[in-house]
Motif scaffolding. Sequence first.
Motif, mmCIF file in Angstrom:
data_model
loop_
_atom_site.group_PDB
_atom_site.id
_atom_site.type_symbol
_atom_site.label_atom_id
_atom_site.label_comp_id
_atom_site.label_asym_id
_atom_site.label_seq_id
_atom_site.Cartn_x
_atom_site.Cartn_y
_atom_site.Cartn_z
ATOM 1 N N PRO A 1 -1.965 10.107 3.615
ATOM 2 C CA PRO A 1 -2.334 9.225 2.206
ATOM 3 C C PRO A 1 -0.960 8.484 1.953
ATOM 4 C CG PRO A 1 -3.047 11.338 1.768
ATOM 5 C CD PRO A 1 -2.250 11.617 3.190
ATOM 6 N N HIS A 2 -1.114 7.529 1.307
ATOM 7 C CA HIS A 2 -0.108 6.854 0.661
ATOM 8 C C HIS A 2 0.052 6.969 -0.940
ATOM 9 C CE1 HIS A 2 2.425 3.537 -0.892
ATOM 10 N NE2 HIS A 2 1.330 3.030 -1.581
ATOM 11 N N ASN A 3 1.162 7.786 -1.230
ATOM 12 C CA ASN A 3 1.456 8.320 -2.641
ATOM 13 C C ASN A 3 1.863 7.264 -3.457
ATOM 14 O OD1 ASN A 3 2.215 9.821 -4.588
ATOM 15 N ND2 ASN A 3 3.550 11.163 -3.467
ATOM 16 N N LEU A 4 1.006 6.853 -4.450
ATOM 17 C CA LEU A 4 1.363 6.209 -5.542
ATOM 18 C C LEU A 4 2.364 6.313 -6.487
ATOM 19 C CD1 LEU A 4 -2.272 5.080 -6.427
ATOM 20 C CD2 LEU A 4 -0.840 3.645 -5.003
ATOM 21 N N MET A 5 2.712 7.860 -6.544
ATOM 22 C CA MET A 5 3.537 8.344 -7.206
ATOM 23 C C MET A 5 5.055 8.641 -6.309
ATOM 24 S SD MET A 5 1.462 10.531 -9.983
ATOM 25 C CE MET A 5 0.760 9.557 -11.471
ATOM 26 N N ARG A 6 5.113 8.275 -5.248
ATOM 27 C CA ARG A 6 6.156 8.341 -4.519
ATOM 28 C C ARG A 6 7.637 8.474 -4.809
ATOM 29 N NH1 ARG A 6 3.819 3.891 -3.626
ATOM 30 N NH2 ARG A 6 5.143 1.903 -3.494
#
Length: 430
Positions: free
Chosen positions: A410-415
């Motif tokens: 998944p792509h982490n929006l809080m990366r």
Amino acid sequence: MKYHPIDSNLFIKNRKNFMAQMKSKSLAVFNSNDIYPIGADSTMPFQQSRDLFYLSGVDQDKSMLLLFPDAVEEKHREILFLTETNDHIAVWEGEKLTKEKATEATGVKTVYWLKEFDKIFFELMTQADTIYFNTNEHYRANVETETREDRFIKKTKAQFPAHSWAKSNPILQRLRSVKDPIELDIMQQACNITEKGFRRILDFVKPGVMEYEIEAEFMHEFLSNRSRGFAYTPIVASGKNACVLHYIENNQQCKDGELILLDVGAEYANYSSDMSRTIPVSGKFTKRQKEVYNAVNRVKNDATKMLVPGTLWKEYHEEVGKLMTSELLGLGILDKADVKNEDPDWPAYKKYFMHGTSHHIGLDTHDYGILWEPMQANQVFTVEPGIYLPDEGFGIRLEDDVVIQENGEPHNLMRNIPIEADEIEEIMNK
């Protein structure tokens, strides 16, 4: 609204997708939320019905949307009904949407004033066989207050008893759970605002600070960045307070040696973010605190990798339970006998990690999504494992918001929000 205008193509597409799933000769009606009273002449701040907002982008009260793909006249296939604005309303409440501005914001070409609804609705119901009612069937719903939708449904059933009824909710559950790129951009903005709040408090926290002072620092940053504020009631839980899952009093002093569990998220344009971080009051974790912290972080990282298309939520949560069991054994919190003798319906790890790992997030913090259906690309989930040790005086929860991808992790929006224990210590001690 504080937020920047949203591209109306989002709402045009959402309506098109909804109408494609409606039965022949059917219409659907969606109502705005009420403004709820507190007492005397006081009211709670208005928040729009998320379904109406999803389909129209209208963000004011006393609004209605009618969809009727098979209407005889093309102009009646999408209709907005709004409160008629006037000079008195403009002075006391501020300007409401004009018909022209409503069309610009929503892409709906036919706009009537609300006082015309009954007449037009009766005319269109004579052309329809079925009406879609919008009921709240979210798995966590627990609504005692009669809503504007409830009153509309009651009135319509009495007025048109020969019509068939259908439910909007199953369609919306599926549509809303899969996010459009425009929605993902908005959610990224919400997460970016949350990041700013978190970095602000990393510079602010020190022994003796009050939990509510930390809450105030978040609110300052959120409001300064076009957010209405918190997406949900914030949790700022120091020491043993962190072991109360929905601790919201936020009224205790944060003491040297304690940890603070922060479960906060900014809303932006009605979309939610949902972040959990756990930080040391003194800026330094003890050896034991860091051991537990890193165990939770490992579970979060491994759980995140499981969020791929086709995953079933129930099976996913069971696998996360196995990860957590392994970490708790390694920490000496569980022993092999605990696991061997556990109740299958309440595994041993549940004593220390008793809540779910993930939920849908979007327009609602606990967003629409049907949990028994396989996960899909562009659904957004939280990932939030925790370990709660009241006997040791602390609890740790870590949470990010991630977007399922067609392929890969998944792509982490809080990366970009600090999460590694060493990084948090470094920032707090710089």
